[in-house]
Structures are given as C-alpha cells and as structure tokens.
Design a protein around this motif. Sequence first.
Motif, PDB file in Angstrom:
ATOM      1  N   TRP A 152       3.738  11.593  -1.490  1.00  0.00           N
ATOM      2  CA  TRP A 152       2.523  10.855  -1.770  1.00  0.00           C
ATOM      3  C   TRP A 152       2.118  11.031  -3.233  1.00  0.00           C
ATOM      4  N   THR A 153       1.450  10.041  -3.777  1.00  0.00           N
ATOM      5  CA  THR A 153       1.030  10.111  -5.172  1.00  0.00           C
ATOM      6  C   THR A 153      -0.217  10.980  -5.318  1.00  0.00           C
ATOM      7  N   ARG A 154      -0.539  11.302  -6.570  1.00  0.00           N
ATOM      8  CA  ARG A 154      -1.728  12.104  -6.857  1.00  0.00           C
ATOM      9  C   ARG A 154      -2.993  11.380  -6.385  1.00  0.00           C
ATOM     10  N   ARG A 155      -3.063  10.068  -6.659  1.00  0.00           N
ATOM     11  CA  ARG A 155      -4.236   9.302  -6.249  1.00  0.00           C
ATOM     12  C   ARG A 155      -4.401   9.300  -4.735  1.00  0.00           C
ATOM     13  N   ALA A 156      -3.297   9.052  -4.017  1.00  0.00           N
ATOM     14  CA  ALA A 156      -3.364   9.045  -2.555  1.00  0.00           C
ATOM     15  C   ALA A 156      -3.735  10.428  -2.024  1.00  0.00           C
ATOM     16  N   ASP A 176       5.236   8.255  -4.477  1.00  0.00           N
ATOM     17  CA  ASP A 176       5.887   8.506  -5.755  1.00  0.00           C
ATOM     18  C   ASP A 176       7.235   7.796  -5.780  1.00  0.00           C
ATOM     19  N   GLU A 195       0.836  -1.210   0.000  1.00  0.00           N
ATOM     20  CA  GLU A 195       0.000   0.000   0.000  1.00  0.00           C
ATOM     21  C   GLU A 195       0.862   1.248   0.000  1.00  0.00           C
ATOM     22  N   ASN A 220       1.141   4.156  -2.873  1.00  0.00           N
ATOM     23  CA  ASN A 220       0.750   5.523  -2.539  1.00  0.00           C
ATOM     24  C   ASN A 220       1.913   6.504  -2.500  1.00  0.00           C
ATOM     25  N   VAL A 269       1.693  15.888  -7.590  1.00  0.00           N
ATOM     26  CA  VAL A 269       0.446  15.791  -8.357  1.00  0.00           C
ATOM     27  C   VAL A 269       0.661  15.992  -9.851  1.00  0.00           C
ATOM     28  N   GLU A 284     -10.062  14.317   0.204  1.00  0.00           N
ATOM     29  CA  GLU A 284     -11.517  14.217   0.295  1.00  0.00           C
ATOM     30  C   GLU A 284     -11.942  13.910   1.722  1.00  0.00           C
ATOM     31  N   PHE A 292      -5.602  12.746  -3.486  1.00  0.00           N
ATOM     32  CA  PHE A 292      -7.014  13.035  -3.693  1.00  0.00           C
ATOM     33  C   PHE A 292      -7.882  12.257  -2.691  1.00  0.00           C
ATOM     34  N   GLU A 293      -7.533  10.997  -2.437  1.00  0.00           N
ATOM     35  CA  GLU A 293      -8.299  10.206  -1.475  1.00  0.00           C
ATOM     36  C   GLU A 293      -8.206  10.806  -0.074  1.00  0.00           C
TER      37      GLU A 293
END
Length: 388
Positions: A230-234, A224, A218, A222, A299, A240, A236-237
Amino acid sequence: MSSTFNILIVGALFCVLMLLVLTSLLRSGIPGIREWWVANVLACLALVLYAFGRELPPFIGYELTNGVYAAAAAAMLAGFRRFYGRSRMTPWLAAGVLLAVAAIALFHYRFDSYAMRTIAVAVFQGAICLGIAVTIMRGRSDWRSHYPSLFTVGMAAVITLGHGIRSVIYLTHTGEVTSLLQPSPLNLFFVSAGTFVLPVLTFGAVMLVHDTMLAAAELAANRDFLTGAWTRRAFFEHSEREILRARRMGRQLSLLLLDVDHFKKINDTHGHGVGDQVLIDLVKRAATVVRGVDYFARVGGEEFAVLLPETSREAAAVVAERMRAAVAQSDAARGKSKALPPYTISIGVSSLRGFESLHDLMRRADAALYAAKAMGRNRAVSEAGAEA
C-alpha cells in the motif's frame, strides 16, 4: 407506420447507443464486454427484422428473426458469466437457441399459433434472464459495490417475472393478439417492455464494468507501483480510520516501522535494479507473516510500515521478530543463487496510547527503529527499548 413499428425501431436505436458505449470499453479488456457487444449487434438486427416482419418472407420473419434475438439473449448471459469468471456454456446456450427456434417452427408450420410462438420466446427469454440473475448472485463475493449488482439482478428478476406473466396471459387469451405488429393495448405494452430488455441489461452490465474500472483505478492509486505494498497516502488514510475504531471500541493497536539495513550500500554496490528487487523480495517475505487484517505499506524509499489492529505491543513484538527472521534466515540461499545479495531489516515497535495521534504512534516506532539501528541492526526493538 404503426406504433409497434416505431417502438421496435427506437429499441434498435437504443441498442446502437449501447454498442457505442461498449465499443469505448472494449480496450479495457474486462471479460464479458465482447459478448455484450455481440448481443447488442444481434439485438439491433433482430429488432429491425421484427419491425419489417410483414414485408419479409415467412421463414425470415419468424424463425430467423426470433433465432437472432434468442442468440442475442444467449450472448448477454454468456457475457455475464465471463464477467464473473465462469465459462460461457456455449454448447448449452446454442442448444437452447436451437430449441427455441424449433418450438417457433413447430407453432408456425405444424400448429400455426402466434400465442404459442410468443410463449416459446417468453420462456426462453425468461430462462436467460433468470440465468443472469443467478450468475450475478453467485458472484456476490466479488461485488465491489452493491448498487450496480443489485440493479442488474433486480432488472433481470423483473424481466423474468414479466415473461412469466406474458406467458400466462397469452396462454389464456390465445385469440386476442395474432401478430407482433398488431396495435392492441396488450401487444403494445409487451412489445414496449420487451424491446428495451437488452438495452436495460446492457446498462446494468456497463454499470458493473464502470464499477470494476473504478476499483482498479483506486487499487492502482493506493498500491506502490514497484512492490505492490500500500502507498503512504493509503496507509495514512487507513490508519486514521483504524485508530478511531480502536478508540471507539477500546481495542489495542500496534505499529511496526522497518527498513532495509545498509540499503544505500546495496544500491551503490549492486545497482538500483538489484535494490528494487530487494524491496520486492522483502514485501513477499513480509506477506507470509502478516495477517489479512494487517496493513503493510511502503512509506519511504526503503522504509515500510505495518499497522496491526487488535494487537498488543507484546504480540506485535512477536510479529516483528518473525518478520525479521523470515528475511535473515534466507541469507544463505540468496547468497548461493546470486539472485539477490544478503540483506537484513531492522524493526521498531510501538502501540497506541490513549488519545494520541498517528503522528505520535509513528514517532515512537521510529525512535524504536533508530534504537534497533544503534544496537547493531538486524533486530526488532519495542518502544520500551527492549529487544523483541
């Protein structure tokens, strides 16, 4: 063949099964697996020796067999200690095994008593299981999820209690059971329970290893791969969730968007390898400014975002200026060392408003970042247009 013999052989087969599972995990390199592997090899050997105890010479059937099983338990504890980053305590564990064997020899040759030999084994095994439970509890700050740890602690505690009860019963009923292979109800119960101690503890260990591997996977997904941010996906999660929490609790939340000024020129002039090092350097410098609760992510190519929970726009502007300065103030040193070319960053600052979305928050931070670029770069600008 007696029921006790069958139980011991089945227990040995369970150890073989655990060995196959542990063998598949060896290449992970997680500390403790090798010790658990050795523990199951020794346990399998000891259980087979127990099963054929009547056909073996007395020394092998008593001292050697119990010594091998004690060594298996010691290796199990050593594995848990290694898993939690502690020393194996090899000299102490070896001394414990030798002391257990000496006690068995004492109640074999000097005072022949099956009950006292059983009590000596139970005390040693109970102490090992207690040590496992204590080791896991001391490492609770490193627990990734609670179920595997609580399961293993619970099993170790139950086994410790079981050995204590067994010691009391055998101490008060010394004449009822005279052999491990005696098919009495009491003996069958304790042999059945004791045979599966190491497989159960190994099962708990495998659960802990699996949990560790999931956490590592995981984290890798998450993070880079280049910068460790942290990655863009992580991002955004996480963002939120933080926005929902800020709304629910009425807390402030701010966002920084930043990128490296003239990054394309750096790549064209010095090569992409140097450009990568610039991004890595930026993340390291930013880490000296952000808090542990902040969320720093990559990002885009050279674009990064920093989510600042419970932070007003004014406080975020201060953080942005500190981050910009942390990069700009080291230009001279980088220029002298030639390790990296001088570079600067521009930053846009925005804060959460009412029930807006993350998209709206980022749009306003991006507009502020664009304004910082338009104003000459190497600066931090808030969404209101004022320079930080």
